[in-house]
Write an enzyme that holds these catalytic residues in place. Structure first.
Site, PDB file in Angstrom:
ATOM      1  CB  THR A  26       2.044  -2.797   6.952  1.00  0.00           C
ATOM      2  OG1 THR A  26       0.646  -2.918   7.176  1.00  0.00           O
ATOM      3  CG2 THR A  26       2.592  -4.134   6.504  1.00  0.00           C
ATOM      4  CE  LYS A  55      -9.162  -6.292  10.494  1.00  0.00           C
ATOM      5  NZ  LYS A  55      -9.437  -5.828   9.110  1.00  0.00           N
ATOM      6  CE  LYS A  93       0.063 -11.511   7.260  1.00  0.00           C
ATOM      7  NZ  LYS A  93       0.128 -10.616   6.104  1.00  0.00           N
ATOM      8  N   GLY A 118      -7.468  -2.833   3.670  1.00  0.00           N
ATOM      9  CA  GLY A 118      -6.810  -2.589   2.394  1.00  0.00           C
ATOM     10  C   GLY A 118      -5.721  -3.611   2.102  1.00  0.00           C
ATOM     11  CG  ASP A 119      -3.199  -6.730  -0.018  1.00  0.00           C
ATOM     12  OD1 ASP A 119      -2.584  -7.179   0.958  1.00  0.00           O
ATOM     13  OD2 ASP A 119      -2.833  -6.969  -1.195  1.00  0.00           O
ATOM     14  CB  SER A 175      -6.659  -3.933  11.178  1.00  0.00           C
ATOM     15  OG  SER A 175      -6.381  -3.262   9.976  1.00  0.00           O
ATOM     16  CE  LYS A 217      -5.005  -9.853   1.432  1.00  0.00           C
ATOM     17  NZ  LYS A 217      -4.068  -9.200   2.347  1.00  0.00           N
TER      18      LYS A 217
HETATM   19  P1  NDP Z   1       0.249  -0.869  -2.688  1.00  0.00           P
HETATM   20  O1  NDP Z   1      -0.730  -1.134  -3.773  1.00  0.00           O
HETATM   21  O2  NDP Z   1       0.125   0.339  -1.865  1.00  0.00           O
HETATM   22  O3  NDP Z   1       1.731  -0.881  -3.278  1.00  0.00           O
HETATM   23  C1  NDP Z   1       2.211  -1.995  -3.990  1.00  0.00           C
HETATM   24  C2  NDP Z   1       3.571  -1.640  -4.552  1.00  0.00           C
HETATM   25  O4  NDP Z   1       4.156  -2.817  -5.110  1.00  0.00           O
HETATM   26  C3  NDP Z   1       3.485  -0.616  -5.680  1.00  0.00           C
HETATM   27  O5  NDP Z   1       4.655   0.155  -5.669  1.00  0.00           O
HETATM   28  C4  NDP Z   1       3.428  -1.507  -6.929  1.00  0.00           C
HETATM   29  O6  NDP Z   1       3.861  -0.868  -8.091  1.00  0.00           O
HETATM   30  C5  NDP Z   1       4.400  -2.607  -6.521  1.00  0.00           C
HETATM   31  N1  NDP Z   1       4.143  -3.846  -7.244  1.00  0.00           N
HETATM   32  C6  NDP Z   1       3.005  -4.574  -7.268  1.00  0.00           C
HETATM   33  N2  NDP Z   1       3.157  -5.644  -8.050  1.00  0.00           N
HETATM   34  C7  NDP Z   1       4.415  -5.593  -8.529  1.00  0.00           C
HETATM   35  C8  NDP Z   1       5.174  -6.422  -9.376  1.00  0.00           C
HETATM   36  N3  NDP Z   1       4.665  -7.541  -9.907  1.00  0.00           N
HETATM   37  N4  NDP Z   1       6.458  -6.074  -9.625  1.00  0.00           N
HETATM   38  C9  NDP Z   1       6.982  -4.946  -9.094  1.00  0.00           C
HETATM   39  N5  NDP Z   1       6.314  -4.125  -8.270  1.00  0.00           N
HETATM   40  C10 NDP Z   1       5.039  -4.444  -8.002  1.00  0.00           C
HETATM   41  O7  NDP Z   1       0.229  -2.198  -1.785  1.00  0.00           O
HETATM   42  P2  NDP Z   1       0.702  -2.367  -0.268  1.00  0.00           P
HETATM   43  O8  NDP Z   1       1.906  -1.560  -0.011  1.00  0.00           O
HETATM   44  O9  NDP Z   1      -0.490  -2.233   0.590  1.00  0.00           O
HETATM   45  O10 NDP Z   1       1.078  -3.928  -0.259  1.00  0.00           O
HETATM   46  C11 NDP Z   1       2.387  -4.409  -0.619  1.00  0.00           C
HETATM   47  C12 NDP Z   1       2.562  -5.830  -0.110  1.00  0.00           C
HETATM   48  O11 NDP Z   1       2.422  -5.850   1.321  1.00  0.00           O
HETATM   49  C13 NDP Z   1       1.553  -6.855  -0.622  1.00  0.00           C
HETATM   50  O12 NDP Z   1       2.194  -8.114  -0.718  1.00  0.00           O
HETATM   51  C14 NDP Z   1       0.512  -6.906   0.482  1.00  0.00           C
HETATM   52  O13 NDP Z   1      -0.206  -8.132   0.485  1.00  0.00           O
HETATM   53  C15 NDP Z   1       1.414  -6.788   1.699  1.00  0.00           C
HETATM   54  N6  NDP Z   1       0.766  -6.326   2.915  1.00  0.00           N
HETATM   55  C16 NDP Z   1       0.106  -5.106   2.960  1.00  0.00           C
HETATM   56  C17 NDP Z   1      -0.446  -4.685   4.138  1.00  0.00           C
HETATM   57  C18 NDP Z   1      -1.063  -3.330   4.277  1.00  0.00           C
HETATM   58  O14 NDP Z   1      -1.396  -2.947   5.422  1.00  0.00           O
HETATM   59  N7  NDP Z   1      -1.240  -2.560   3.234  1.00  0.00           N
HETATM   60  C19 NDP Z   1      -0.440  -5.535   5.350  1.00  0.00           C
HETATM   61  C20 NDP Z   1       0.352  -6.728   5.232  1.00  0.00           C
HETATM   62  C21 NDP Z   1       0.894  -7.100   4.041  1.00  0.00           C
HETATM   63  P3  NDP Z   1       2.812  -0.136  -9.094  1.00  0.00           P
HETATM   64  O15 NDP Z   1       2.518   1.196  -8.439  1.00  0.00           O
HETATM   65  O16 NDP Z   1       3.570  -0.016 -10.364  1.00  0.00           O
HETATM   66  O17 NDP Z   1       1.602  -0.999  -9.176  1.00  0.00           O
END
Ligand code: NDP
Length: 448
Positions: free
Chosen positions: A212, A93, A117, A168-169, A380, A129
Site C-alpha cells: 500500500t 474483498k 478501488k 488487514g487494515d 492481495s 470490509k
Molecule cells: P495501522 O493500524 O498499521 O496504522 C494506523 C496508523 O494511523 C497508526 O500510526 C495509528 O496510530 C494512526 N492513527 C489511527 N487513527 C488515528 C487518529 N484518529 N489520529 C491520528 N493517528 C491515527 O493501519 P494501516 O497503516 O494499515 O492503515 C492506515 C490507513 O490506510 C487506514 O485508513 C486504512 O484503511 C488505509 N489502508 C490500509 C491498507 C493496508 O494494506 N493496510 C490498504 C488500503 C488502505 P496509533 O498507533 O496511535 O493507533
C-alpha cells in the site's frame, strides 16, 4: 450538500434519512455521487435500472457478538462486522479493522470505497470490509489470539476463497492475520487462500506488506510526472506510523524525497534530516511502542504532543496515511499556505469534503485514497492468484506488477476525467472509472 442531478440527489436524500447516524458512510457516498452527474446524464440505463440505488446498499451486512477471555480471566464482549457490499465483478474483498471506534457506519464507508478501488485495479474483486471495536493496542499476544479465534469462529461461515477474502487494515497486521487464518483452517479443515496478508511461510505474497505504501508512491510519482514534477529533492510529510505510513516513508525516500514528519495518535515527530523508516519499523513493528520514543534513537528529531500540528510543518508533498478525516478545512488551509504541490491519500478518506475543495480550489494536485492506496488490495489480488496456482512469485516480480498496476490506475483516472469533461480531476476520474466497470457488470447481471 445537494447533488446537481434529481435522481442522484433523491437516492442520497433517501439514504441520509435512513442512516442519519452513519456520518462517514454518508460522506463517502456523497463524494462519489457528486462526481457521477455527467455519467448518469449520459446513460439513461443507470437511472432506469436504478443502478445507483442498488450500488449504495450492501448486498449483506453481518453483525455478530465476539466473546473472549482476558488475561485476568474476565469475559469480554466486542462487536464484529462484515459488510459484503458488492460482488458484481468478483468475490467480496477488503480488509478487517480492529480499533475501539469501529461502528457499522465506518465499515460501510470503507466497504463502499472498496468497490471502486477494487474495480480500478482491473482485477476481479468485489467490495467488502469488516472489523471489530476491539483494539489490539495494549493487549497481550494471548489476548489478541483468543479474540481472533472467537472472531473467526463466527466469520468463517460467511467467507471463502471464492466468496469473500478479508485482509488487514488498521490494527490487523501479520500477527492478527496468522491467528485468524489458523482458526479458519481448523474450523474448515481446508487450506485455501481465504485471507490475504498472510505470512511468507504459509502462502503470503512477497511485497504485500510494503504494497500500500509503495503503491501510493508509485501512483504519486506517475501523477507528479504528468505535471512535470517528481519526488526528487522534495520535503514530504507522512501522517501515521503504521503499515501504510512506514512503507510510504521508505519508498518516498528511495524515490529521492525526504520524509520530515510522521505521527501516531498521540503526537508527531519532525526531523529535517529525514526520518529513518528502519527505526520506525523497530518501534512500531517489533516493540509496538509509541512514536515519541523515536527521539531516543535519533536525537536530531523533535517530538510534539497532539496530531494536528503536523499539517503546519512546511513541505512539498503530503501523504496522509493514518485514518479518515485527518485533514480538516483548517489543516488544508495550512497545507496550501505552506506552498505544497499536492496531497496524495494513503489512508481511506483522510480529507474532509471541505478540505478537498480547499486543496483543489487552490490548484494543488489531489488524489483520492480509492485510487492512490489501491496497491494493497491489488497485491492481495496477486496473492490470491499465487495461492490458486500454488506458486510463489519473487519480490521483484510482484513489485514490478504493482508498479504497472498503479501507473495504469493513474492513467485510467486521468482518461476518465478527460472523457467526461473534467481534465486533470483525478478525484472525479477515479470515481467514474471504478463505477463504470461495476455498473456495466450490474447491468449485464439483471436486477439482483
Ligand atoms: P495501522 O493500524 O498499521 O496504522 C494506523 C496508523 O494511523 C497508526 O500510526 C495509528 O496510530 C494512526 N492513527 C489511527 N487513527 C488515528 C487518529 N484518529 N489520529 C491520528 N493517528 C491515527 O493501519 P494501516 O497503516 O494499515 O492503515 C492506515 C490507513 O490506510 C487506514 O485508513 C486504512 O484503511 C488505509 N489502508 C490500509 C491498507 C493496508 O494494506 N493496510 C490498504 C488500503 C488502505 P496509533 O498507533 O496511535 O493507533
Amino acid at each position: 450538500m445537494a447533488i446537481n442531478n434529481a435522481y442522484l440527489n433523491s437516492v442520497y436524500e433517501d439514504l441520509a434519512a435512513r442512516y442519519a447516524e452513519q456520518h462517514e458512510y454518508l460522506e463517502a457516498v456523497n463524494e462519489v455521487l457528486e462526481t457521477l452527474v455527467p455519467v448518469v446524464e449520459s446513460d439513461p440505463r443507470l437511472e432506469k435500472e436504478n443502478i445507483i440505488g442498488r450500488i449504495v446498499e450492501p448486498e449483506r451486512a453481518i453483525i455478530f457478538r465476539v466473546p473472549w477471555v482476558d488475561d485476568q480471566g474476565k469475559v469480554q464482549v466486542n462487536r464484529g462486522y462484515r459488510v459484503q457490499f458488492n460482488s458484481a465483478i468478483g468475490p467480496y474483498k477488503g480488509g478487517l479493522r480492529f480499533r475501539d471506534n469501529v461502528t457499522l457506519g465506518m465499515i460501510k464507508f470503507l466497504g463502499f470505497e472498496q468497490i471502486f478501488k477494487n474495480a480500478l485495479t482491473t482485477l476481479p474483486m468485489g467490495g467488502g470490509k469488516g472489523g471489530s471495536d476491539f483494539d489490539p493496542k495494549g493487549k497481550s499476544d494471548a489476548e489478541v489470539m483468543r479474540f481472533c479465534q472467537s472472531f473467526m469462529t463466527e466469520l468463517f461461515r460467511h467467507i471463502g476463497a471464492d466468496t469473500d477474502v478479508p485482509a488487514g487494515d488498521q490494527g490487523v497486521g501479520a500477527r492478527e492475520i496468522g491467528y485468524l487464518f489458523g482458526q479458519y483452517k481448523r474450523l474448515k479443515n481446508e487450506w485455501t487462500g481465504v485471507l490475504t496478508g498472510k505470512g511468507l511461510t504459509y502462502g503470503g505474497s512477497l511485497a504485500r506488506t510494503e504494497a500500500t505504501g509503495y503503491g501510493l508512491c508509485y501512483f504519486t510519482n506517475a501523477y507528479l510526472k504528468a505535471n512535470g514534477q517528481s519526488f526528487e529533492g522534495k520535503k514530504v510529510v507522512v501522517s501515521g506510523s503504521g503499515n501504510v505510513a512506514i512503507y510510504a516513508c521508505q519508498k518516498a525516500t528511495q524515490l529521492g524525497g525526504k520524509v520530515i514528519a510522521m505521527y501516531d495518535s498521540n503526537g508527531y515527530i519532525v526531523d529535517e534530516n529525514g526520518i529513518d523508516y528502519k527505526v520506525m519499523q523497530v518501534i512500531k513493528e517489533q516493540k509496538r511502542d509509541r512514536i515519541s520514543t523515536y527521539v531516543n534513537y535519533v536525537p536530531t528529531a523533535k517530538y510534539y504532543e497532539g496530531c494536528k500540528g503536523i499539517w503546519t510543518v512546511p513541505a512539498d508533498i503530503y501523504l496522509p496515511c493514518a485514518t479518515q478525516n485527518e485533514i480538516d478545512a483548517e489543516s488544508a488551509r495550512a497545507i496550501v499556505a505552506n506552498g505544497a504541490i499536492g496531497v496524495f491519500e494513503g489512508s481511506n478518506m483522510p480529507c474532509t469534503p471541505e478540505a478537498i475543495s480547499i486543496i483543489k480550489g487552490a490548484g494543488l494536485l489531489y488524489s483520492p485514497g480509492k485510487a492512490s492506496n489501491a496497491g494493497g488490495v491489488a497485491t492481495s489480488g496477486l496473492e490470491m492468484s499465487q495461492n490458486s496456482e500454488r506458486l510463489s512469485w519473487s519480490f521483484e516480480e510482484v513489485d514490478g506488477k504493482l508498479q504497472g498496476i498503479m501507473e495504469s490506475i493513474y492513467n485510467a483516472c486521468a482518461d476518465a476525467a478527460e472523457k467526461y469533461g473534467m481534465p486533470g480531476d483525478i478525484q472525479a476520474g477515479a470515481n467514474i472509472a471504478g463505477f463504470l466497470k461495476v455498473a456495466e457488470a450490474m447491468l449485464a447481471q439483471g436486477v439482483c
